[in-house]
Design a protein around this motif. Structure first.
Motif, PDB file in Angstrom:
ATOM      1  N   VAL A 162      31.462  18.715  71.362  1.00 32.09           N
ATOM      2  CA  VAL A 162      31.224  17.209  71.140  1.00 32.09           C
ATOM      3  C   VAL A 162      30.200  16.905  72.008  1.00 32.09           C
ATOM      4  O   VAL A 162      29.183  16.215  71.714  1.00 32.09           O
ATOM      5  N   ASN A 163      30.306  17.238  73.516  1.00 34.78           N
ATOM      6  CA  ASN A 163      29.445  16.884  74.397  1.00 34.78           C
ATOM      7  C   ASN A 163      28.389  17.743  74.759  1.00 34.78           C
ATOM      8  O   ASN A 163      27.461  17.496  75.423  1.00 34.78           O
ATOM      9  N   LYS A 164      28.234  19.102  73.983  1.00 33.59           N
ATOM     10  CA  LYS A 164      27.345  19.860  74.269  1.00 33.59           C
ATOM     11  C   LYS A 164      26.087  19.387  73.408  1.00 33.59           C
ATOM     12  O   LYS A 164      26.095  18.962  72.370  1.00 33.59           O
ATOM     13  N   VAL A 165      24.716  19.546  74.336  1.00 29.48           N
ATOM     14  CA  VAL A 165      23.447  19.233  73.677  1.00 29.48           C
ATOM     15  C   VAL A 165      22.508  20.282  73.862  1.00 29.48           C
ATOM     16  O   VAL A 165      22.611  21.156  74.845  1.00 29.48           O
ATOM     17  N   VAL A 166      21.755  20.688  72.750  1.00 32.45           N
ATOM     18  CA  VAL A 166      20.938  21.630  72.893  1.00 32.45           C
ATOM     19  C   VAL A 166      19.461  20.864  72.610  1.00 32.45           C
ATOM     20  O   VAL A 166      19.397  20.052  71.771  1.00 32.45           O
ATOM     21  N   LEU A 167      18.369  21.916  72.662  1.00 28.76           N
ATOM     22  CA  LEU A 167      17.022  21.420  71.999  1.00 28.76           C
ATOM     23  C   LEU A 167      16.822  21.671  70.758  1.00 28.76           C
ATOM     24  O   LEU A 167      17.585  22.496  70.115  1.00 28.76           O
ATOM     25  N   PRO A 168      16.059  20.892  70.130  1.00 27.91           N
ATOM     26  CA  PRO A 168      15.930  20.883  68.577  1.00 27.91           C
ATOM     27  C   PRO A 168      15.340  22.181  68.086  1.00 27.91           C
ATOM     28  O   PRO A 168      15.567  22.636  66.934  1.00 27.91           O
ATOM     29  N   ARG A 203      17.171  22.895  64.954  1.00 21.46           N
ATOM     30  CA  ARG A 203      18.673  22.752  65.063  1.00 21.46           C
ATOM     31  C   ARG A 203      19.387  21.148  65.405  1.00 21.46           C
ATOM     32  O   ARG A 203      18.610  20.525  65.927  1.00 21.46           O
ATOM     33  N   SER A 204      20.513  21.019  65.164  1.00 24.66           N
ATOM     34  CA  SER A 204      21.048  19.925  65.489  1.00 24.66           C
ATOM     35  C   SER A 204      21.517  19.884  66.950  1.00 24.66           C
ATOM     36  O   SER A 204      21.899  20.795  67.395  1.00 24.66           O
ATOM     37  N   VAL A 205      20.993  18.817  67.460  1.00 25.08           N
ATOM     38  CA  VAL A 205      21.209  18.926  69.008  1.00 25.08           C
ATOM     39  C   VAL A 205      22.530  18.556  69.360  1.00 25.08           C
ATOM     40  O   VAL A 205      22.918  19.110  70.585  1.00 25.08           O
ATOM     41  N   MET A 206      23.544  17.902  68.527  1.00 20.28           N
ATOM     42  CA  MET A 206      24.949  17.850  68.908  1.00 20.28           C
ATOM     43  C   MET A 206      25.578  17.913  67.635  1.00 20.28           C
ATOM     44  O   MET A 206      25.115  18.016  66.502  1.00 20.28           O
ATOM     45  N   ALA A 207      26.901  18.218  67.881  1.00 17.11           N
ATOM     46  CA  ALA A 207      28.033  18.233  66.737  1.00 17.11           C
ATOM     47  C   ALA A 207      27.950  16.884  66.014  1.00 17.11           C
ATOM     48  O   ALA A 207      27.948  16.009  66.431  1.00 17.11           O
ATOM     49  N   GLY A 208      28.041  17.014  64.746  1.00 17.15           N
ATOM     50  CA  GLY A 208      28.288  15.626  63.937  1.00 17.15           C
ATOM     51  C   GLY A 208      28.240  15.958  62.606  1.00 17.15           C
ATOM     52  O   GLY A 208      28.287  17.159  61.966  1.00 17.15           O
ATOM     53  N   GLU A 209      27.927  14.765  61.778  1.00 19.78           N
ATOM     54  CA  GLU A 209      27.963  14.798  60.210  1.00 19.78           C
ATOM     55  C   GLU A 209      26.485  14.474  59.768  1.00 19.78           C
ATOM     56  O   GLU A 209      25.944  13.508  60.135  1.00 19.78           O
ATOM     57  N   VAL A 210      26.153  15.236  58.698  1.00 19.50           N
ATOM     58  CA  VAL A 210      24.993  14.994  58.221  1.00 19.50           C
ATOM     59  C   VAL A 210      25.210  13.799  57.094  1.00 19.50           C
ATOM     60  O   VAL A 210      25.889  13.863  56.437  1.00 19.50           O
ATOM     61  N   ILE A 211      24.144  12.830  57.370  1.00 18.13           N
ATOM     62  CA  ILE A 211      24.034  11.362  56.637  1.00 18.13           C
ATOM     63  C   ILE A 211      23.011  11.232  55.852  1.00 18.13           C
ATOM     64  O   ILE A 211      22.797  10.476  54.937  1.00 18.13           O
ATOM     65  N   GLN A 212      22.080  12.350  56.009  1.00 15.16           N
ATOM     66  CA  GLN A 212      20.768  12.246  55.263  1.00 15.16           C
ATOM     67  C   GLN A 212      19.907  13.459  55.123  1.00 15.16           C
ATOM     68  O   GLN A 212      20.149  14.360  56.243  1.00 15.16           O
ATOM     69  N   ALA A 213      19.593  14.150  53.998  1.00 11.77           N
ATOM     70  CA  ALA A 213      18.691  15.243  53.796  1.00 11.77           C
ATOM     71  C   ALA A 213      17.953  14.906  52.662  1.00 11.77           C
ATOM     72  O   ALA A 213      18.308  15.314  51.387  1.00 11.77           O
ATOM     73  N   ALA A 214      16.814  14.213  52.648  1.00 12.95           N
ATOM     74  CA  ALA A 214      15.972  13.803  51.757  1.00 12.95           C
ATOM     75  C   ALA A 214      14.630  13.573  52.264  1.00 12.95           C
ATOM     76  O   ALA A 214      14.190  13.762  53.542  1.00 12.95           O
ATOM     77  N   TYR A 215      13.648  13.456  51.004  1.00 14.97           N
ATOM     78  CA  TYR A 215      12.394  13.486  51.559  1.00 14.97           C
ATOM     79  C   TYR A 215      12.157  11.851  51.813  1.00 14.97           C
ATOM     80  O   TYR A 215      12.546  10.979  51.242  1.00 14.97           O
ATOM     81  N   ALA A 216      11.362  11.582  53.191  1.00 15.30           N
ATOM     82  CA  ALA A 216      11.367  10.288  53.447  1.00 15.30           C
ATOM     83  C   ALA A 216       9.833   9.689  53.843  1.00 15.30           C
ATOM     84  O   ALA A 216       9.553   9.478  54.850  1.00 15.30           O
ATOM     85  N   GLY A 217       9.256   9.799  52.724  1.00 17.89           N
ATOM     86  CA  GLY A 217       7.635   9.365  52.724  1.00 17.89           C
ATOM     87  C   GLY A 217       6.738   9.914  53.863  1.00 17.89           C
ATOM     88  O   GLY A 217       6.745  11.287  53.711  1.00 17.89           O
ATOM     89  N   ALA A 218       6.511   9.132  55.024  1.00 16.22           N
ATOM     90  CA  ALA A 218       5.502   9.522  55.816  1.00 16.22           C
ATOM     91  C   ALA A 218       6.311  10.710  56.812  1.00 16.22           C
ATOM     92  O   ALA A 218       5.549  11.614  57.342  1.00 16.22           O
ATOM     93  N   TYR A 219       7.451  10.598  56.854  1.00 19.06           N
ATOM     94  CA  TYR A 219       8.536  11.518  57.451  1.00 19.06           C
ATOM     95  C   TYR A 219       8.564  12.914  57.078  1.00 19.06           C
ATOM     96  O   TYR A 219       9.033  13.811  57.575  1.00 19.06           O
ATOM     97  N   GLY A 220       8.232  13.004  55.783  1.00 18.80           N
ATOM     98  CA  GLY A 220       8.355  14.050  54.850  1.00 18.80           C
ATOM     99  C   GLY A 220       9.770  14.561  54.597  1.00 18.80           C
ATOM    100  O   GLY A 220      10.725  13.685  54.715  1.00 18.80           O
TER     101      GLY A 220
END
Length: 294
Positions: A162-168, A203-220
């Motif tokens: 939970v507390n572990k963090v990595v670069l994306p 990569r996800s930088v921390m453990a967690g739950e995916v709350i979004q996986a979609a196309y978001a306009g300018a964010y692609g």
């Protein structure tokens, strides 16, 4: 006749009389002996009369003494036969009794042996059941202990993760920082750009739950992950998705790949940190505070 011829005649008549009497006595004795032998053998045909008028010596040729002897012999023979029959019956009864006792003893021995065998089998079965129960209990205890250890290990790993963090991503260079102004954005830059070749894992930088996986306009193509402390991290401009909403990810797990979707001038991942899931903060000090330096 002269005297010389008359004198020798008298002795011859006396001899004949004596011979006749001697023959009669011998005949009587033979008849008596034969009758006695026949009586002893039980096959005589001689009749004996014991009536008051006395024996009929004319038909049997036996004297009263011989008749009594014959009767006594027949009685003795009958009594002897009765005694022999009684002895035979007693001998047979004793033999049968002994055989019955021996059979009873053999049957009792078999029953005792069967009872002993049954007891031994019951004891062996009880011992086997006890051993099986002990083994099952030991296995259950070992399984419970292993399960408890695995749960404890998983909890410890989860807590550490939970507390572990990595670069994306890896193999990157930074092309834009938080708050940077420029003509490429409608307002100051809201994240940190990690430029890398298209297809490089994100990569996800921390453990967690995916709350979004979609196309978001300018964010692609954009993925957002909510972490245990309520912080949300965002990954944008990706070429693909590797997770879906509701997935649980660990630190370092791939969520997508570097791309050029949305408003971008080159392949990179736009990384944002949203405190409480809403407020955008500078990702660089946040990453450093968690032990990594972009």
């Amino acid at each position: 006749m002269s005297p010389q011829h008359d004198v020798p005649a008298a002795p011859r008549r006396v001899a004949k009389h004596r011979l006749k009497r001697r023959s009669s006595n011998r005949r009587t004795q033979l008849i008596g002996i034969t009758a006695a032998l026949a009586a002893a053998a039980g096959t005589t045909a001689v009749g004996v009369s014991s009536s008051a008028s006395g024996p009929s010596t004319a038909s049997t040729g036996l004297s009263p003494a011989q008749a009594d002897a014959l009767t006594a012999a027949r009685i003795d023979r009958r009594d002897l036969g009765s005694r022999d029959a009684s002895r035979i019956d007693l001998s047979l009864a004793a033999t049968r009794k002994a055989a019955a006792e021996k059979a009873a003893q053999a049957r009792a021995a078999r029953l005792a042996a069967n009872a002993t065998l049954t007891q031994r089998r019951a004891a062996a079965l009880a011992a086997a059941k006890k051993a099986a129960a002990q083994k099952a209990a030991a296995q259950a205890r070992a399984l419970a202990a292993a399960k408890a250890a695995a749960i404890a290990k998983a909890k410890a790993a989860a807590k550490a993760n939970v507390n572990k963090v990595v670069l994306p991503t890896t193999g990157y260079h930074l092309t834009a920082h938080f708050g940077q102004a420029g003509g490429r954005w409608a307002r100051d830059h809201t994240g940190l750009d990690f430029a890398a070749p298209i297809g490089t894992p994100v990569r996800s930088v921390m453990a967690g739950e995916v709350i979004q996986a979609a196309y978001a306009g300018a964010y692609g193509r954009q993925v957002k992950v909510r972490h245990a402390d309520g912080t949300v991290t965002s990954y944008s401009h990706m070429s693909e998705f590797d997770v879906s909403v509701g997935d649980m990810v660990s630190a370092g797990e791939q969520v997508g790949a570097i791309g050029m979707t949305g408003n971008t001038t080159g392949p990179h991942v736009h990384f944002e940190v949203l405190r409480g899931g809403e407020t955008q903060i500078d990702p660089e000090p946040w990453l450093r505070d968690h032990g990594v330096n972009p």
